[in-house]
Every structure is written in C-alpha cells, then in structure tokens.
Scaffold this motif. Structure first.
Motif, PDB file in Angstrom:
ATOM      1  N   ALA A 145       3.814  15.405   0.247  1.00  0.00           N
ATOM      2  CA  ALA A 145       5.278  15.500   0.197  1.00  0.00           C
ATOM      3  C   ALA A 145       5.760  15.651  -1.244  1.00  0.00           C
ATOM      4  CB  ALA A 145       5.899  14.269   0.850  1.00  0.00           C
ATOM      5  N   ALA A 146       5.162  14.891  -2.158  1.00  0.00           N
ATOM      6  CA  ALA A 146       5.569  14.957  -3.573  1.00  0.00           C
ATOM      7  C   ALA A 146       5.246  16.304  -4.193  1.00  0.00           C
ATOM      8  CB  ALA A 146       4.903  13.840  -4.360  1.00  0.00           C
ATOM      9  N   CYS A 147       4.158  16.931  -3.717  1.00  0.00           N
ATOM     10  CA  CYS A 147       3.697  18.197  -4.302  1.00  0.00           C
ATOM     11  C   CYS A 147       4.145  19.418  -3.509  1.00  0.00           C
ATOM     12  CB  CYS A 147       2.166  18.175  -4.409  1.00  0.00           C
ATOM     13  SG  CYS A 147       1.533  16.888  -5.500  1.00  0.00           S
ATOM     14  N   GLY A 148       4.889  19.217  -2.427  1.00  0.00           N
ATOM     15  CA  GLY A 148       5.370  20.336  -1.621  1.00  0.00           C
ATOM     16  C   GLY A 148       4.257  21.080  -0.903  1.00  0.00           C
ATOM     17  N   LEU A 149       3.261  20.333  -0.448  1.00  0.00           N
ATOM     18  CA  LEU A 149       2.110  20.943   0.219  1.00  0.00           C
ATOM     19  C   LEU A 149       1.923  20.376   1.621  1.00  0.00           C
ATOM     20  CD1 LEU A 149      -0.413  20.712  -2.759  1.00  0.00           C
ATOM     21  CD2 LEU A 149       0.637  22.813  -1.894  1.00  0.00           C
ATOM     22  N   ARG A 150       1.089  21.048   2.399  1.00  0.00           N
ATOM     23  CA  ARG A 150       0.682  20.522   3.708  1.00  0.00           C
ATOM     24  C   ARG A 150      -0.721  19.954   3.582  1.00  0.00           C
ATOM     25  NH1 ARG A 150       1.547  24.659   8.459  1.00  0.00           N
ATOM     26  NH2 ARG A 150       1.006  22.762   9.572  1.00  0.00           N
ATOM     27  N   MET A 151      -0.959  18.864   4.281  1.00  0.00           N
ATOM     28  CA  MET A 151      -2.254  18.207   4.257  1.00  0.00           C
ATOM     29  C   MET A 151      -3.130  18.756   5.381  1.00  0.00           C
ATOM     30  SD  MET A 151      -2.995  14.293   5.313  1.00  0.00           S
ATOM     31  CE  MET A 151      -2.597  14.777   6.989  1.00  0.00           C
ATOM     32  N   GLY A 155       0.815  -1.209   0.000  1.00  0.00           N
ATOM     33  CA  GLY A 155       0.000   0.000   0.000  1.00  0.00           C
ATOM     34  C   GLY A 155       0.849   1.260   0.000  1.00  0.00           C
ATOM     35  N   ARG A 156       1.939   1.247   0.761  1.00  0.00           N
ATOM     36  CA  ARG A 156       2.834   2.416   0.772  1.00  0.00           C
ATOM     37  C   ARG A 156       3.465   2.622  -0.601  1.00  0.00           C
ATOM     38  NH1 ARG A 156       4.174   0.106   5.714  1.00  0.00           N
ATOM     39  NH2 ARG A 156       6.168  -0.656   4.913  1.00  0.00           N
ATOM     40  N   ALA A 157       3.832   1.521  -1.271  1.00  0.00           N
ATOM     41  CA  ALA A 157       4.393   1.629  -2.623  1.00  0.00           C
ATOM     42  C   ALA A 157       3.337   2.167  -3.593  1.00  0.00           C
ATOM     43  CB  ALA A 157       4.901   0.265  -3.090  1.00  0.00           C
ATOM     44  N   GLN A 158       2.099   1.734  -3.428  1.00  0.00           N
ATOM     45  CA  GLN A 158       1.005   2.225  -4.272  1.00  0.00           C
ATOM     46  C   GLN A 158       0.784   3.723  -4.048  1.00  0.00           C
ATOM     47  OE1 GLN A 158      -3.003   0.744  -3.357  1.00  0.00           O
ATOM     48  NE2 GLN A 158      -3.171   0.113  -5.510  1.00  0.00           N
ATOM     49  N   ALA A 159       0.827   4.150  -2.782  1.00  0.00           N
ATOM     50  CA  ALA A 159       0.673   5.582  -2.464  1.00  0.00           C
ATOM     51  C   ALA A 159       1.804   6.396  -3.079  1.00  0.00           C
ATOM     52  CB  ALA A 159       0.627   5.781  -0.953  1.00  0.00           C
ATOM     53  N   GLU A 160       3.004   5.854  -3.091  1.00  0.00           N
ATOM     54  CA  GLU A 160       4.145   6.558  -3.692  1.00  0.00           C
ATOM     55  C   GLU A 160       3.978   6.683  -5.202  1.00  0.00           C
ATOM     56  OE1 GLU A 160       6.558   8.257  -2.323  1.00  0.00           O
ATOM     57  OE2 GLU A 160       5.817   7.763  -0.319  1.00  0.00           O
ATOM     58  N   ARG A 161       3.442   5.648  -5.849  1.00  0.00           N
ATOM     59  CA  ARG A 161       3.182   5.724  -7.296  1.00  0.00           C
ATOM     60  C   ARG A 161       2.133   6.796  -7.589  1.00  0.00           C
ATOM     61  NH1 ARG A 161       3.593   0.144  -6.705  1.00  0.00           N
ATOM     62  NH2 ARG A 161       1.331  -0.194  -6.824  1.00  0.00           N
ATOM     63  N   LEU A 162       1.095   6.842  -6.757  1.00  0.00           N
ATOM     64  CA  LEU A 162       0.075   7.874  -6.915  1.00  0.00           C
ATOM     65  C   LEU A 162       0.688   9.261  -6.735  1.00  0.00           C
ATOM     66  CD1 LEU A 162      -2.935   8.736  -7.183  1.00  0.00           C
ATOM     67  CD2 LEU A 162      -3.103   8.457  -4.688  1.00  0.00           C
ATOM     68  N   ALA A 163       1.545   9.396  -5.733  1.00  0.00           N
ATOM     69  CA  ALA A 163       2.195  10.691  -5.464  1.00  0.00           C
ATOM     70  C   ALA A 163       3.067  11.118  -6.639  1.00  0.00           C
ATOM     71  CB  ALA A 163       3.024  10.586  -4.182  1.00  0.00           C
ATOM     72  N   ARG A 164       3.811  10.187  -7.220  1.00  0.00           N
ATOM     73  CA  ARG A 164       4.649  10.522  -8.384  1.00  0.00           C
ATOM     74  C   ARG A 164       3.790  10.972  -9.560  1.00  0.00           C
ATOM     75  NH1 ARG A 164       7.575   5.989  -6.706  1.00  0.00           N
ATOM     76  NH2 ARG A 164       6.633   4.668  -8.307  1.00  0.00           N
ATOM     77  N   ARG A 165       2.653  10.304  -9.757  1.00  0.00           N
ATOM     78  CA  ARG A 165       1.738  10.687 -10.840  1.00  0.00           C
ATOM     79  C   ARG A 165       1.183  12.099 -10.608  1.00  0.00           C
ATOM     80  NH1 ARG A 165      -1.390  12.905 -13.188  1.00  0.00           N
ATOM     81  NH2 ARG A 165      -3.174  12.243 -14.456  1.00  0.00           N
ATOM     82  N   LEU A 166       0.836  12.405  -9.369  1.00  0.00           N
ATOM     83  CA  LEU A 166       0.208  13.692  -9.069  1.00  0.00           C
ATOM     84  C   LEU A 166       1.205  14.840  -9.001  1.00  0.00           C
ATOM     85  CD1 LEU A 166      -2.481  12.505  -6.525  1.00  0.00           C
ATOM     86  CD2 LEU A 166      -2.855  13.342  -8.849  1.00  0.00           C
ATOM     87  N   ARG A 167       2.478  14.521  -8.951  1.00  0.00           N
ATOM     88  CA  ARG A 167       3.497  15.576  -8.994  1.00  0.00           C
ATOM     89  C   ARG A 167       3.422  16.328 -10.319  1.00  0.00           C
ATOM     90  NH1 ARG A 167       8.500  12.845  -7.012  1.00  0.00           N
ATOM     91  NH2 ARG A 167       8.469  12.002  -9.113  1.00  0.00           N
ATOM     92  N   LEU A 168       2.817  15.703 -11.329  1.00  0.00           N
ATOM     93  CA  LEU A 168       2.677  16.320 -12.650  1.00  0.00           C
ATOM     94  C   LEU A 168       1.509  17.305 -12.704  1.00  0.00           C
ATOM     95  CD1 LEU A 168       3.105  13.054 -14.764  1.00  0.00           C
ATOM     96  CD2 LEU A 168       4.880  14.713 -14.137  1.00  0.00           C
ATOM     97  N   GLU A 169       0.674  17.301 -11.676  1.00  0.00           N
ATOM     98  CA  GLU A 169      -0.514  18.168 -11.628  1.00  0.00           C
ATOM     99  C   GLU A 169      -0.204  19.454 -10.867  1.00  0.00           C
ATOM    100  OE1 GLU A 169      -3.610  17.336 -12.819  1.00  0.00           O
ATOM    101  OE2 GLU A 169      -3.223  15.226 -13.320  1.00  0.00           O
ATOM    102  N   ARG A 170      -0.995  20.489 -11.122  1.00  0.00           N
ATOM    103  CA  ARG A 170      -0.932  21.675 -10.281  1.00  0.00           C
ATOM    104  C   ARG A 170      -2.000  21.518  -9.199  1.00  0.00           C
ATOM    105  NH1 ARG A 170      -4.230  26.591 -11.608  1.00  0.00           N
ATOM    106  NH2 ARG A 170      -5.318  25.922  -9.744  1.00  0.00           N
ATOM    107  N   ILE A 171      -1.567  21.186  -8.002  1.00  0.00           N
ATOM    108  CA  ILE A 171      -2.491  21.001  -6.886  1.00  0.00           C
ATOM    109  C   ILE A 171      -2.238  22.126  -5.888  1.00  0.00           C
ATOM    110  CG2 ILE A 171      -3.210  19.470  -4.999  1.00  0.00           C
ATOM    111  CD1 ILE A 171      -2.318  17.111  -6.725  1.00  0.00           C
TER     112      ILE A 171
END
Length: 198
Positions: free
Chosen positions: A69-75, A33-49
C-alpha cells in the motif's frame, strides 16, 4: 543486469518468542505488530520497489500488504516463501520444545535433521533459492521485496555467503527487518543485514 532483493521478515505477532507459530493459522499481527509493519512500510516508501512477494502466512501477508500500500504496488503470494513446515512442533511453546531431544538435535545440526513430519532446512533453502533464481530471470534489473520468515531468509543469506546451513545461529533476522542482497552475472553480494526500523 543486477537484481536487488529486499528480504523482509514479517512484523512481530503478539507472542513472538513464546511459542513456535510455524504454519499455524490465525497467527496475526496485533496492534504493536501492525504499527511495526507501518513503520517498515514508511521506510520502504523511500526505495524503488518493482514487485512484492509474500509467504502465505497471515502475519507475512499483513506485513506485505502494508508495504504494498505504501509503495503503490500489488502483493503476490509465493508458496516458496512459506515458513518452515515444523510438523507436530507447530504451536508448541519453546519451554516444552527444549525437553524434546529431536528439537535439540535439529538446532545442533539442521543440515541433517528433519522436523517431525515436516522439512529439513535444506528443503527450505532449495525452495527459496528456486524462487530467487526464477525472479532473477524474470525481473533482471529490478528491485524485488520478498516478505518471509527468519529461517527462510537465513537460508537464502547463508547460501549466498557460501556458508553451510548449520551456520544459521551466527546472525539474527529481527521482526520487520530488511536484508539487502544483490545478484548479478558476477555472483551475489550482501549489502545489508537485519536493518531494523524500530
């Protein structure tokens, strides 16, 4: 102004599909699950969030933290994104639940049935839509990620497609998936449903 929502389901915990986790504490992401979350994070780094909000459950918090963390934001934690309150069903395995006549009725007519000691799907829909309405006012023109649970995301999508809550089985929301919804003065438009990163 258009507000874009990325509706993200949490990554899979180790026994997803084995039992009804609901609001149980201690249901966390395992190694897969942590690896899956990291893949999602890498994909979303391409978005403007611009902002990330997450359900208080551990599995959603872990998924949201990876994305943040991938997008440089606070949750930010948002109670409105919490899992359905399943009451006494939480923690039961699905095989046992299949023997419960109330469980069978819940899955047949969720618009009318309340979970034992918990919520209806319409309760869930009201709270998630209330949050989205507030965010449209506060964050017009922005892209907001909401990290939640399958049925919570379904409740939001069904409303914006003009479908009743009993249409919930017509589509899937997979772990670590992205569903994209935009809302403007003209209404709402679904731009992507259940995009997976695996």
């Amino acid at each position: 102004m258009i507000t874009t929502f990325l509706l993200l389901r949490h990554a899979a915990h180790d026994n997803v599909g084995g039992f009804l986790a609901g609001r149980m504490s201690g249901v966390v992401l395992g190694e897969a699950g942590r690896a899956q979350a990291e893949r999602l994070a890498r994909r979303l780094r391409l978005e403007r969030i611009d902002a990330i909000f997450a359900s208080p459950r551990e599995r959603t918090q872990q998924t949201a933290q990876a994305v943040a963390a991938a997008c440089g934001l606070r949750m930010t934690t948002a109670e409105e994104l919490d899992e359905i309150d399943f009451g006494r069903w939480s923690g039961q395995d699905f095989e046992a639940l299949q023997q419960d006549s109330l469980w069978q009725r819940w899955n047949a007519v969720r618009s009318l049935i309340r979970t034992p000691g918990g919520e209806t799907m319409l309760d869930v829909q009201r709270r998630v839509l209330g949050l989205m309405e507030r965010l449209v006012e506060e964050r017009g023109g922005q892209c907001v990620a909401l990290v939640s649970h399958a049925d919570v995301i379904k409740a939001a999508v069904l409303h914006h497609l003009g479908l009743g809550i009993d249409a919930w089985p017509r589509f899937d929301i997979a772990p670590a998936s992205i569903t994209r919804l935009v809302i403007g003065e003209w209404g709402a438009r679904l731009l992507g449903l259940n995009e997976t990163v695996d």
